[in-house]
Design a protein around this motif. Structure first.
Motif, PDB file in Angstrom:
ATOM      1  N   MET A  68       2.300  64.381  -6.893  1.00 14.58           N
ATOM      2  CA  MET A  68       0.884  64.042  -7.019  1.00 14.58           C
ATOM      3  C   MET A  68       0.185  65.110  -7.854  1.00 14.58           C
ATOM      4  O   MET A  68       0.480  66.299  -7.721  1.00 14.58           O
ATOM      5  N   ASN A  69      -0.726  64.676  -8.682  1.00 19.62           N
ATOM      6  CA  ASN A  69      -1.475  65.615  -9.509  1.00 19.62           C
ATOM      7  C   ASN A  69      -2.900  65.766  -8.975  1.00 19.62           C
ATOM      8  O   ASN A  69      -3.581  64.775  -8.719  1.00 19.62           O
ATOM      9  N   PHE A  70      -3.305  67.010  -8.799  1.00 18.28           N
ATOM     10  CA  PHE A  70      -4.656  67.314  -8.350  1.00 18.28           C
ATOM     11  C   PHE A  70      -5.456  67.897  -9.508  1.00 18.28           C
ATOM     12  O   PHE A  70      -4.934  68.665 -10.317  1.00 18.28           O
ATOM     13  N   ILE A  71      -6.722  67.531  -9.568  1.00 14.72           N
ATOM     14  CA  ILE A  71      -7.649  68.158 -10.502  1.00 14.72           C
ATOM     15  C   ILE A  71      -8.591  69.019  -9.676  1.00 14.72           C
ATOM     16  O   ILE A  71      -9.304  68.517  -8.797  1.00 14.72           O
ATOM     17  N   ILE A  72      -8.571  70.319  -9.930  1.00 13.68           N
ATOM     18  CA  ILE A  72      -9.439  71.252  -9.223  1.00 13.68           C
ATOM     19  C   ILE A  72     -10.673  71.494 -10.089  1.00 13.68           C
ATOM     20  O   ILE A  72     -10.575  72.027 -11.197  1.00 13.68           O
ATOM     21  N   VAL A  73     -11.842  71.071  -9.610  1.00 13.47           N
ATOM     22  CA  VAL A  73     -13.092  71.277 -10.337  1.00 13.47           C
ATOM     23  C   VAL A  73     -13.814  72.464  -9.723  1.00 13.47           C
ATOM     24  O   VAL A  73     -14.150  72.456  -8.532  1.00 13.47           O
TER      25      VAL A  73
ATOM     26  N   PRO B 270     -10.438  76.139   0.572  1.00 13.76           N
ATOM     27  CA  PRO B 270      -9.130  76.257  -0.084  1.00 13.76           C
ATOM     28  C   PRO B 270      -7.958  76.356   0.876  1.00 13.76           C
ATOM     29  O   PRO B 270      -6.869  75.865   0.584  1.00 13.76           O
ATOM     30  N   THR B 271      -8.180  76.969   2.039  1.00 17.17           N
ATOM     31  CA  THR B 271      -7.091  77.116   2.986  1.00 17.17           C
ATOM     32  C   THR B 271      -6.591  75.778   3.537  1.00 17.17           C
ATOM     33  O   THR B 271      -5.496  75.689   4.093  1.00 17.17           O
ATOM     34  N   LEU B 272      -7.389  74.713   3.357  1.00 16.05           N
ATOM     35  CA  LEU B 272      -7.012  73.386   3.859  1.00 16.05           C
ATOM     36  C   LEU B 272      -6.376  72.505   2.788  1.00 16.05           C
ATOM     37  O   LEU B 272      -6.029  71.352   3.066  1.00 16.05           O
ATOM     38  N   ILE B 273      -6.216  73.019   1.575  1.00 15.36           N
ATOM     39  CA  ILE B 273      -5.665  72.197   0.492  1.00 15.36           C
ATOM     40  C   ILE B 273      -4.273  71.690   0.837  1.00 15.36           C
ATOM     41  O   ILE B 273      -3.954  70.510   0.643  1.00 15.36           O
ATOM     42  N   GLY B 274      -3.417  72.568   1.362  1.00 12.58           N
ATOM     43  CA  GLY B 274      -2.052  72.167   1.713  1.00 12.58           C
ATOM     44  C   GLY B 274      -2.036  71.073   2.760  1.00 12.58           C
ATOM     45  O   GLY B 274      -1.304  70.086   2.635  1.00 12.58           O
ATOM     46  N   ASN B 275      -2.844  71.238   3.818  1.00 17.32           N
ATOM     47  CA  ASN B 275      -2.911  70.231   4.873  1.00 17.32           C
ATOM     48  C   ASN B 275      -3.443  68.903   4.331  1.00 17.32           C
ATOM     49  O   ASN B 275      -2.968  67.822   4.719  1.00 17.32           O
ATOM     50  N   PHE B 276      -4.422  68.992   3.448  1.00 15.55           N
ATOM     51  CA  PHE B 276      -4.997  67.775   2.862  1.00 15.55           C
ATOM     52  C   PHE B 276      -3.952  67.042   2.024  1.00 15.55           C
ATOM     53  O   PHE B 276      -3.839  65.815   2.099  1.00 15.55           O
ATOM     54  N   ALA B 277      -3.168  67.791   1.236  1.00  8.51           N
ATOM     55  CA  ALA B 277      -2.129  67.173   0.408  1.00  8.51           C
ATOM     56  C   ALA B 277      -1.098  66.471   1.270  1.00  8.51           C
ATOM     57  O   ALA B 277      -0.652  65.356   0.961  1.00  8.51           O
ATOM     58  N   THR B 278      -0.718  67.106   2.375  1.00  8.27           N
ATOM     59  CA  THR B 278       0.257  66.496   3.299  1.00  8.27           C
ATOM     60  C   THR B 278      -0.303  65.218   3.895  1.00  8.27           C
ATOM     61  O   THR B 278       0.393  64.199   4.000  1.00  8.27           O
TER      62      THR B 278
ATOM     63  N   ILE C   4      -2.647  63.091   2.747  1.00  6.42           N
ATOM     64  CA  ILE C   4      -2.808  61.934   1.858  1.00  6.42           C
ATOM     65  C   ILE C   4      -1.461  61.414   1.348  1.00  6.42           C
ATOM     66  O   ILE C   4      -1.350  60.231   1.001  1.00  6.42           O
ATOM     67  N   THR C   5      -0.445  62.243   1.300  1.00  5.84           N
ATOM     68  CA  THR C   5       0.872  61.746   0.871  1.00  5.84           C
ATOM     69  C   THR C   5       1.535  60.924   1.964  1.00  5.84           C
ATOM     70  O   THR C   5       2.469  60.173   1.699  1.00  5.84           O
ATOM     71  N   GLN C   6       1.040  61.032   3.199  1.00  7.28           N
ATOM     72  CA  GLN C   6       1.595  60.273   4.316  1.00  7.28           C
ATOM     73  C   GLN C   6       0.942  58.897   4.461  1.00  7.28           C
ATOM     74  O   GLN C   6       1.395  58.083   5.270  1.00  7.28           O
ATOM     75  N   GLN C   7      -0.106  58.662   3.675  1.00  6.81           N
ATOM     76  CA  GLN C   7      -0.795  57.381   3.767  1.00  6.81           C
ATOM     77  C   GLN C   7       0.067  56.269   3.166  1.00  6.81           C
ATOM     78  O   GLN C   7       0.870  56.484   2.259  1.00  6.81           O
ATOM     79  N   GLN C   8      -0.108  55.073   3.692  1.00  2.00           N
ATOM     80  CA  GLN C   8       0.653  53.937   3.182  1.00  2.00           C
ATOM     81  C   GLN C   8       0.329  53.677   1.725  1.00  2.00           C
ATOM     82  O   GLN C   8       1.214  53.369   0.927  1.00  2.00           O
ATOM     83  N   GLU C   9      -0.938  53.799   1.380  1.00  2.00           N
ATOM     84  CA  GLU C   9      -1.346  53.644  -0.011  1.00  2.00           C
ATOM     85  C   GLU C   9      -1.552  55.041  -0.591  1.00  2.00           C
ATOM     86  O   GLU C   9      -2.628  55.614  -0.514  1.00  2.00           O
TER      87      GLU C   9
ATOM     88  N   GLU D  31       5.306  72.543  -2.957  1.00  2.00           N
ATOM     89  CA  GLU D  31       5.550  71.241  -2.317  1.00  2.00           C
ATOM     90  C   GLU D  31       5.829  70.143  -3.336  1.00  2.00           C
ATOM     91  O   GLU D  31       5.984  68.969  -2.966  1.00  2.00           O
ATOM     92  N   GLY D  32       5.861  70.499  -4.618  1.00  2.00           N
ATOM     93  CA  GLY D  32       6.189  69.527  -5.650  1.00  2.00           C
ATOM     94  C   GLY D  32       4.996  68.854  -6.300  1.00  2.00           C
ATOM     95  O   GLY D  32       5.172  67.940  -7.106  1.00  2.00           O
ATOM     96  N   HIS D  33       3.802  69.292  -5.958  1.00  2.00           N
ATOM     97  CA  HIS D  33       2.597  68.731  -6.562  1.00  2.00           C
ATOM     98  C   HIS D  33       2.235  69.511  -7.825  1.00  2.00           C
ATOM     99  O   HIS D  33       2.658  70.649  -8.025  1.00  2.00           O
ATOM    100  N   THR D  34       1.458  68.893  -8.682  1.00  2.00           N
ATOM    101  CA  THR D  34       0.947  69.566  -9.872  1.00  2.00           C
ATOM    102  C   THR D  34      -0.574  69.607  -9.794  1.00  2.00           C
ATOM    103  O   THR D  34      -1.201  68.849  -9.050  1.00  2.00           O
ATOM    104  N   TYR D  35      -1.171  70.501 -10.567  1.00  4.58           N
ATOM    105  CA  TYR D  35      -2.624  70.582 -10.566  1.00  4.58           C
ATOM    106  C   TYR D  35      -3.119  71.108 -11.900  1.00  4.58           C
ATOM    107  O   TYR D  35      -2.405  71.780 -12.641  1.00  4.58           O
ATOM    108  N   GLU D  36      -4.368  70.759 -12.205  1.00 15.91           N
ATOM    109  CA  GLU D  36      -5.091  71.289 -13.358  1.00 15.91           C
ATOM    110  C   GLU D  36      -6.415  71.842 -12.859  1.00 15.91           C
ATOM    111  O   GLU D  36      -7.030  71.266 -11.960  1.00 15.91           O
ATOM    112  N   ILE D  37      -6.833  72.952 -13.445  1.00 12.89           N
ATOM    113  CA  ILE D  37      -8.118  73.548 -13.079  1.00 12.89           C
ATOM    114  C   ILE D  37      -9.119  73.297 -14.209  1.00 12.89           C
ATOM    115  O   ILE D  37      -8.881  73.667 -15.357  1.00 12.89           O
ATOM    116  N   VAL D  38     -10.216  72.641 -13.867  1.00 14.12           N
ATOM    117  CA  VAL D  38     -11.320  72.426 -14.807  1.00 14.12           C
ATOM    118  C   VAL D  38     -12.456  73.350 -14.395  1.00 14.12           C
ATOM    119  O   VAL D  38     -13.002  73.221 -13.291  1.00 14.12           O
ATOM    120  N   PHE D  39     -12.790  74.292 -15.268  1.00 10.91           N
ATOM    121  CA  PHE D  39     -13.824  75.289 -14.960  1.00 10.91           C
ATOM    122  C   PHE D  39     -15.080  74.965 -15.760  1.00 10.91           C
ATOM    123  O   PHE D  39     -15.067  74.932 -16.987  1.00 10.91           O
TER     124      PHE D  39
END
Length: 290
Positions: A1-6, A34-42, A44-49, A79-87
């Motif tokens: 999954m790719n995350f965009i960090i704004v 930020p400390t919850l990013i990992g938990n959030f990624a886990t 949403i990846t567990q959702q059926q959609e 965890e195998g995710h990718t991300y981009e930072i938009v500043f």
């Protein structure tokens, strides 16, 4: 999954950017600690959609939790995710102006001057700005301009692998744009300001455009400018640059610089480049030389 960090400076337009991403169909969460990013990624990846377009808005409102950002991003990558930072950045003067207009308090200047809060925030964000994949300076942008930049970067779910070019016309008597990569002085070209019937118009009007562009010296300069930019753009892209600000200046930023900036803008558009244009000083004092 790719995350965009704004992320970016408070007042630079992060909220508007996140709303735009929502309109584009991204799932957006603003001010996630930020400390919850990992938990959030886990989660949403567990959702059926499973979601594949996720934007996270991160800023200094998280207080000391902001310090956990880099460790959380490292965990995300592990965890195998990718991300981009938009500043999203913005000049100090414009930030102060925006805060005064909205009568809002800077989050780091509750009991201090706005300028002090801005400097504190710049220091906190210095490292993440240096690691950002894309930096968008909104100093002279309207919200619609920022949306246009983001659309060109992320429309059709494609990553942005081009160079965003911003052309800014300006008047030297108001100061040069501080974010300019290239500055061109066109005050050597004939000045329509000294023709009384032309004085009220701007470079967006045909009467000024036709006057400025009729001279051989203007055409020669414009052709050389196009050649130079055409040479520089692919080399900047190869070097990894993702934003180029070209400033075109005359005395007051109303006649000559606007005309030549418009001509360069059309040329780059026709060449297929991602380009926006801003006339910074076009509506300022019209009683002095342009």
């Amino acid at each position: 999954m790719n995350f965009i960090i704004v992320t970016g400076m408070s007042g630079a337009g992060k909220s508007s950017a996140i709303k735009f991403f929502e309109d584009m169909g991204y799932y957006c969460v603003d001010n996630l600690p930020p400390t919850l990013i990992g938990n959030f990624a886990t989660l949403i990846t567990q959702q059926q959609e499973s979601l594949n377009k996720v934007v996270l808005g991160i800023d200094i409102r998280g207080g000391i939790l902001f310090e956990d950002l880099f460790s959380s991003l490292h965990e995300l990558k592990a965890e195998g995710h990718t991300y981009e930072i938009v500043f999203l950045d913005c000049g100090d003067t414009e930030l102060v102006k925006r805060y005064k207009e909205t009568r809002r308090l800077h989050p780091l200047a509750r009991n201090e001057r706005i300028e002090e809060g801005i400097q504190k925030e710049r220091e906190i964000l210095k490292e993440i700005k240096s690691k950002a994949h894309h930096i968008i300076d909104t100093s002279y942008m309207l919200p619609k301009d920022t949306k246009e930049v983001l659309y060109k970067m992320y429309s059709e779910q494609k990553a942005f692998h081009s160079l965003m070019i911003t052309i800014v016309s300006f008047g030297f008597k108001y100061g040069m744009p501080i974010d300019a990569d290239l500055v061109f002085d066109v005050r050597f070209t004939p000045n329509p300001y000294y023709i009384p019937e032309m004085r009220p118009y701007t470079g967006n009007d045909d009467i000024i455009k036709d006057y400025v562009l009729q001279f051989e010296v203007t055409q020669l300069f414009l052709n050389k400018l196009k050649d130079m930019i055409s040479f520089l753009v692919p080399n900047y892209m190869q070097e990894g640059k993702n934003q180029l600000v070209i400033a075109i200046g005359c005395t007051g930023g109303k006649h000559r610089s606007v005309t030549i900036a418009n001509a360069l803008y059309k040329y780059l558009q026709d060449e297929g480049h991602s380009v926006i244009i801003q006339h910074r000083d076009i509506d300022k004092d019209s009683k002095r030389g342009k």
